[in-house]
Write a protein that holds these residues in place. Structure first.
Motif, PDB file in Angstrom:
ATOM      1  N   GLU A  58       0.835  -1.205   0.000  1.00 25.32           N
ATOM      2  CA  GLU A  58       0.000   0.000   0.000  1.00 25.32           C
ATOM      3  C   GLU A  58       0.867   1.251   0.000  1.00 25.32           C
ATOM      4  O   GLU A  58       0.539   2.254  -0.649  1.00 25.32           O
ATOM      5  CB  GLU A  58      -0.913  -0.027   1.225  1.00 25.32           C
ATOM      6  N   HIS A  59       1.996   1.205   0.694  1.00 19.07           N
ATOM      7  CA  HIS A  59       2.951   2.317   0.701  1.00 19.07           C
ATOM      8  C   HIS A  59       3.460   2.591  -0.715  1.00 19.07           C
ATOM      9  O   HIS A  59       3.454   3.739  -1.181  1.00 19.07           O
ATOM     10  CB  HIS A  59       4.113   1.957   1.635  1.00 19.07           C
ATOM     11  N   LEU A  60       3.857   1.549  -1.409  1.00 21.27           N
ATOM     12  CA  LEU A  60       4.372   1.724  -2.774  1.00 21.27           C
ATOM     13  C   LEU A  60       3.271   2.166  -3.727  1.00 21.27           C
ATOM     14  O   LEU A  60       3.507   2.946  -4.652  1.00 21.27           O
ATOM     15  CB  LEU A  60       5.005   0.413  -3.260  1.00 21.27           C
ATOM     16  N   GLU A  61       2.057   1.681  -3.500  1.00 21.61           N
ATOM     17  CA  GLU A  61       0.932   2.082  -4.340  1.00 21.61           C
ATOM     18  C   GLU A  61       0.687   3.581  -4.246  1.00 21.61           C
ATOM     19  O   GLU A  61       0.417   4.250  -5.261  1.00 21.61           O
ATOM     20  CB  GLU A  61      -0.317   1.315  -3.911  1.00 21.61           C
ATOM     21  N   LEU A  62       0.802   4.133  -3.046  1.00 24.50           N
ATOM     22  CA  LEU A  62       0.638   5.573  -2.884  1.00 24.50           C
ATOM     23  C   LEU A  62       1.732   6.329  -3.634  1.00 24.50           C
ATOM     24  O   LEU A  62       1.455   7.309  -4.337  1.00 24.50           O
ATOM     25  CB  LEU A  62       0.675   5.946  -1.406  1.00 24.50           C
ATOM     26  N   LEU A  63       2.970   5.887  -3.487  1.00 19.51           N
ATOM     27  CA  LEU A  63       4.085   6.574  -4.139  1.00 19.51           C
ATOM     28  C   LEU A  63       3.970   6.545  -5.662  1.00 19.51           C
ATOM     29  O   LEU A  63       4.441   7.456  -6.342  1.00 19.51           O
ATOM     30  CB  LEU A  63       5.409   5.944  -3.718  1.00 19.51           C
ATOM     31  N   ALA A  64       3.356   5.493  -6.191  1.00 20.03           N
ATOM     32  CA  ALA A  64       3.234   5.348  -7.644  1.00 20.03           C
ATOM     33  C   ALA A  64       1.996   6.042  -8.200  1.00 20.03           C
ATOM     34  O   ALA A  64       1.847   6.159  -9.429  1.00 20.03           O
ATOM     35  CB  ALA A  64       3.196   3.865  -8.017  1.00 20.03           C
ATOM     36  N   ALA A  65       1.102   6.515  -7.336  1.00 25.78           N
ATOM     37  CA  ALA A  65      -0.125   7.161  -7.808  1.00 25.78           C
ATOM     38  C   ALA A  65       0.208   8.499  -8.470  1.00 25.78           C
ATOM     39  O   ALA A  65       0.992   9.282  -7.939  1.00 25.78           O
ATOM     40  CB  ALA A  65      -1.081   7.381  -6.641  1.00 25.78           C
ATOM     41  N   PRO A  66      -0.380   8.788  -9.629  1.00 24.56           N
ATOM     42  CA  PRO A  66      -0.073  10.039 -10.338  1.00 24.56           C
ATOM     43  C   PRO A  66      -0.302  11.285  -9.493  1.00 24.56           C
ATOM     44  O   PRO A  66       0.394  12.289  -9.657  1.00 24.56           O
ATOM     45  CB  PRO A  66      -1.020   9.995 -11.536  1.00 24.56           C
ATOM     46  N   ALA A  67      -1.270  11.230  -8.570  1.00 22.47           N
ATOM     47  CA  ALA A  67      -1.593  12.417  -7.774  1.00 22.47           C
ATOM     48  C   ALA A  67      -0.640  12.634  -6.605  1.00 22.47           C
ATOM     49  O   ALA A  67      -0.675  13.691  -5.973  1.00 22.47           O
ATOM     50  CB  ALA A  67      -3.027  12.305  -7.245  1.00 22.47           C
ATOM     51  N   TRP A  68       0.222  11.653  -6.337  1.00 27.62           N
ATOM     52  CA  TRP A  68       1.040  11.753  -5.131  1.00 27.62           C
ATOM     53  C   TRP A  68       2.013  12.920  -5.183  1.00 27.62           C
ATOM     54  O   TRP A  68       2.256  13.603  -4.180  1.00 27.62           O
ATOM     55  CB  TRP A  68       1.784  10.444  -4.878  1.00 27.62           C
ATOM     56  N   GLU A  69       2.578  13.183  -6.356  1.00 25.85           N
ATOM     57  CA  GLU A  69       3.546  14.278  -6.456  1.00 25.85           C
ATOM     58  C   GLU A  69       2.901  15.631  -6.169  1.00 25.85           C
ATOM     59  O   GLU A  69       3.575  16.553  -5.707  1.00 25.85           O
ATOM     60  CB  GLU A  69       4.200  14.300  -7.840  1.00 25.85           C
ATOM     61  N   THR A  70       1.605  15.742  -6.419  1.00 23.40           N
ATOM     62  CA  THR A  70       0.913  16.992  -6.099  1.00 23.40           C
ATOM     63  C   THR A  70       0.836  17.182  -4.596  1.00 23.40           C
ATOM     64  O   THR A  70       0.996  18.294  -4.077  1.00 23.40           O
ATOM     65  CB  THR A  70      -0.510  16.984  -6.693  1.00 23.40           C
ATOM     66  N   LEU A  71       0.610  16.077  -3.878  1.00 20.60           N
ATOM     67  CA  LEU A  71       0.522  16.142  -2.425  1.00 20.60           C
ATOM     68  C   LEU A  71       1.890  16.251  -1.767  1.00 20.60           C
ATOM     69  O   LEU A  71       2.054  16.935  -0.752  1.00 20.60           O
ATOM     70  CB  LEU A  71      -0.193  14.887  -1.894  1.00 20.60           C
ATOM     71  N   ARG A  72       2.874  15.572  -2.332  1.00 20.79           N
ATOM     72  CA  ARG A  72       4.224  15.553  -1.786  1.00 20.79           C
ATOM     73  C   ARG A  72       5.209  15.883  -2.904  1.00 20.79           C
ATOM     74  O   ARG A  72       5.720  14.986  -3.575  1.00 20.79           O
ATOM     75  CB  ARG A  72       4.546  14.173  -1.201  1.00 20.79           C
ATOM     76  N   PRO A  73       5.456  17.154  -3.138  1.00 13.95           N
ATOM     77  CA  PRO A  73       6.334  17.541  -4.251  1.00 13.95           C
ATOM     78  C   PRO A  73       7.702  16.873  -4.216  1.00 13.95           C
ATOM     79  O   PRO A  73       8.304  16.646  -5.270  1.00 13.95           O
ATOM     80  CB  PRO A  73       6.452  19.062  -4.082  1.00 13.95           C
ATOM     81  N   ALA A  74       8.195  16.529  -3.037  1.00 14.42           N
ATOM     82  CA  ALA A  74       9.503  15.864  -2.944  1.00 14.42           C
ATOM     83  C   ALA A  74       9.513  14.530  -3.669  1.00 14.42           C
ATOM     84  O   ALA A  74      10.575  14.035  -4.070  1.00 14.42           O
ATOM     85  CB  ALA A  74       9.900  15.663  -1.482  1.00 14.42           C
ATOM     86  N   ALA A  75       8.329  13.938  -3.863  1.00 16.86           N
ATOM     87  CA  ALA A  75       8.256  12.640  -4.539  1.00 16.86           C
ATOM     88  C   ALA A  75       8.692  12.726  -5.992  1.00 16.86           C
ATOM     89  O   ALA A  75       9.031  11.702  -6.606  1.00 16.86           O
ATOM     90  CB  ALA A  75       6.838  12.078  -4.450  1.00 16.86           C
ATOM     91  N   ALA A  76       8.710  13.926  -6.564  1.00 19.05           N
ATOM     92  CA  ALA A  76       9.189  14.076  -7.942  1.00 19.05           C
ATOM     93  C   ALA A  76      10.647  13.650  -8.062  1.00 19.05           C
ATOM     94  O   ALA A  76      11.103  13.241  -9.141  1.00 19.05           O
ATOM     95  CB  ALA A  76       9.024  15.517  -8.401  1.00 19.05           C
ATOM     96  N   GLU A  77      11.380  13.713  -6.944  1.00 12.12           N
ATOM     97  CA  GLU A  77      12.779  13.290  -6.932  1.00 12.12           C
ATOM     98  C   GLU A  77      12.934  11.788  -7.113  1.00 12.12           C
ATOM     99  O   GLU A  77      14.038  11.287  -7.355  1.00 12.12           O
ATOM    100  CB  GLU A  77      13.444  13.722  -5.621  1.00 12.12           C
ATOM    101  N   LEU A  78      11.830  11.047  -6.989  1.00 10.38           N
ATOM    102  CA  LEU A  78      11.888   9.597  -7.142  1.00 10.38           C
ATOM    103  C   LEU A  78      11.871   9.169  -8.607  1.00 10.38           C
ATOM    104  O   LEU A  78      12.070   7.991  -8.909  1.00 10.38           O
ATOM    105  CB  LEU A  78      10.714   8.940  -6.406  1.00 10.38           C
TER     106      LEU A  78
END
Length: 253
Positions: free
Chosen positions: A154-174
């Motif tokens: 479930e953790h990885l599913e959140l990180l892979a969701a297209p909307a996640w970068e909007t909520l956590r901009p730092a995720a774009a670094e992934l």
């Protein structure tokens, strides 16, 4: 991806992890420092878990996104009240799901999803905070392998969701160029993460990877959630350590 577990098992899992959390905090001083939530005393951690359960139950019933509550404003009562208050919160989530229906589409912070998504989210967060409480109070942390695997997925599913970068901009670094990180338990399917220009991709299974993290499923869960370091004696890391460190730095939920 959807859960590999039936809703009934997710319900059991939430009750199991809430029960473990209750045992970890029972009889402990309210001001006990929680090292893995460094700004919080134990009372705030307890308040957050019970408050979050009630918030999720209301989200499921209303079917719409609601403001995220402030954990510092939660009132779990006196320590003698904690066990009953925490269990009531978990039961409220389960009851709300039964009233609404697990497959009914409701709003989440990632957009419309089946209501059972909130049960999975509460299981995941309760499990991680169970560890926080157990670590803070020197209590044993236990989670069944199937639940630990569900929480990690479930953790990885959140990180892979297209909307996640909007909520956590730092995720774009992934994002990356095909770099792979493998998380491998002693038996059964592991997890393979691929960093692509379009975002994070992941799947269950084994594959060649630039970095491989090997440990029991529960310990992999704790590494992914940054609760234990890769240097922990229970964990073995091979390959590109810098790739793993960068991932962990930018993958917080």
């Amino acid at each position: 991806m959807s859960s590999t577990l039936h809703t009934a098992r997710l319900v059991e899992g939430l009750r199991e992890q809430t029960g473990g959390f209750v045992r970890a905090v029972a009889g402990k001083p309210q001001d006990t420092r929680v090292p893995t939530c460094p700004e919080w005393p134990l009372r705030t951690l307890v308040g957050h878990v019970g408050q979050e359960h009630r918030w999720a139950a209301e989200l499921v019933r209303k079917g719409e996104q609601l403001p995220v509550p402030d954990p510092w404003e939660a009132d779990p009562g006196t320590p003698d009240d904690w066990a009953g208050w925490l269990r009531e919160g978990a039961d409220d989530v389960i009851r709300a799901l039964g009233e609404t229906g697990a497959d009914t589409v409701v709003q989440t912070f990632l957009g419309p999803r089946p209501a059972v998504s909130w049960l999975r989210r509460m299981l995941s967060d309760t499990c991680v905070h169970h560890y926080d409480a157990a670590h803070a109070t020197d209590t044993a942390f236990e989670v069944a392998d199937d639940l630990a695997a569900e929480v990690l997925s479930e953790h990885l599913e959140l990180l892979a969701a297209p909307a996640w970068e909007t909520l956590r901009p730092a995720a774009a670094e992934l994002r990356g160029h095909g770099e792979r990180i493998g998380f491998r338990p002693p038996s059964g399917a592991g997890w393979v993460i691929t960093r692509t220009p379009g975002g994070v991709r992941w799947r269950r299974g084994h594959a060649d990877a630039d970095t491989v993290v090997s440990a029991a499923v529960a310990d992999l869960l704790l590494v992914v959630n940054r609760r234990i370091p890769p240097e922990d004696a229970r964990v073995t890391v091979t390959g590109d350590r810098a790739l793993l460190d960068h991932w962990l730095t930018h993958s917080a939920l």
